[in-house]
Scaffold this active site. Sequence first.
Site: not given
Length: 482
Positions: A33, A41, A66, A68, A71, A416, A420, A436
């Site tokens: 296809t 899909c 290309r 779909c 989906c 720290w 973070y 921490d």
Amino acid sequence: MPSMELTDASCERARRSRDARFDGRFFVAVRTTGVFCRPTCPVQPPNAANVRFYGTAAAASAAGYRPCLRCLPELAPGVRASDGSPPLVTQALALIERGFLDDADSAALAAAVGVTDRHLRRLFACHIGATPQRVAHTRRLLFAKHLLDQSALSVTDIAFAAGFGSVRRFNSLIKSTWGRSPRALRRYRAAADEGIRLRLDYRPPLDWPALLDFYRHRAIPEVESVGETTYRRSVRVGDGSGWFAVRPAPDGHALELEAHLSDMGHLLRLVRGVRRMFDLDADPLAVAAALGDDPLLGPVIERQPGLRVPGAWDPFEVAVRAILGQQISVAAARTLAARLVAHYGGSLGDGTAAGPTRTFPAPATLAEAPLETQGVIGTRAAAIRELSARTACGELDFEAPDLAARLLAIPGIGDWIAQYVCLRSGLDPDAFPAADLGLLRGAGEGRDMTPAKLRRRAEAWRPWRAYAAICLWRRHAESMAR
């Protein structure tokens, strides 16, 4: 725990079972296809002899397939390149994700990561299956298709929002890719006064209530609001502003993004930021495979699947809040942040009654602000002004790969805060604030634990130490609740 190595056999099993956990980790190209699909899909699975697997949408596109129309590969969650790809490729992909190639060429990208253009192209061909330009082009094209399906923006607005400089070129690319004009592709239009509503897919599971709980305890009044199922916040994007709301989509493994921006040309940047903020490109299988067998972390992952790192819309904002929050409670830090917003934040004219009305102060504003008058301790006020000044002039780039080192160079910022901020930025899945207190207590198991000991213990958790940190914080919270 499951192995994360993808082979043709494992891809075939995932395709046959439509396993959503593999969504976006590979794409299925069908020779008969000329279409490539997500492994989820809904169409009748083609014969295995006619199928070929690609690791990225760009690789499938480069091979001549290309996307779909059933989906919708443009909705597939992205993949972090931190498991298996060289660091240079990971860094380059992160720059592409943030729009680097929108205004530059591949030679500039190569220079940004410290290699030649030829070497970077070789690495991309080997590990991605497409050139850097093809990766950027495919992302823009699929995002444009997303907007055509799910927004009421004009074709012209979509062309520029997706990063195409020419509407004629955009129309030509859409037609050559899908065989029809942009207008013929449209399937849905939102009412103009509802803003833009887009679907943001992720790989299941996702613990949305846990994410909301994290933000709820840190939400700054007037900037953020957290409801039972919805998060809202104001944003500054480019020269404009606006707000967004995120909530679970009514069907499937996805969140719904509602966006209101003064300039829709920044919509792609908003979508990228929201995906990063809620860690929607996380791979739960990879995290479980790396951390699930650890005696400290495995039980947490098993009890609370859908682990995500709660990111931030604006790393600068997180850095300011981290400085404010040193040695005080989360609630006290939020109170100080609210004062800064009230005195120095911008007004959001089109906010909602239940949501944002102001934006967080801009770096240039805080760089000159007498923050001590708002109850901020002198040394912390000085650190925030220096941080803001370096950010405003462009010296401090929160998307730089050496962000932690740049933050540490600012007086008043220690390890720290630096770690973070890197963790909350959503850009480093291996960031780990070992000093921490919550992490130390979460890892201590009733024994004394020091940052040095924890760093040594955490070496086994690379490259997912940010997720390990979330596990340890949850482990500590569970112990405090008992």
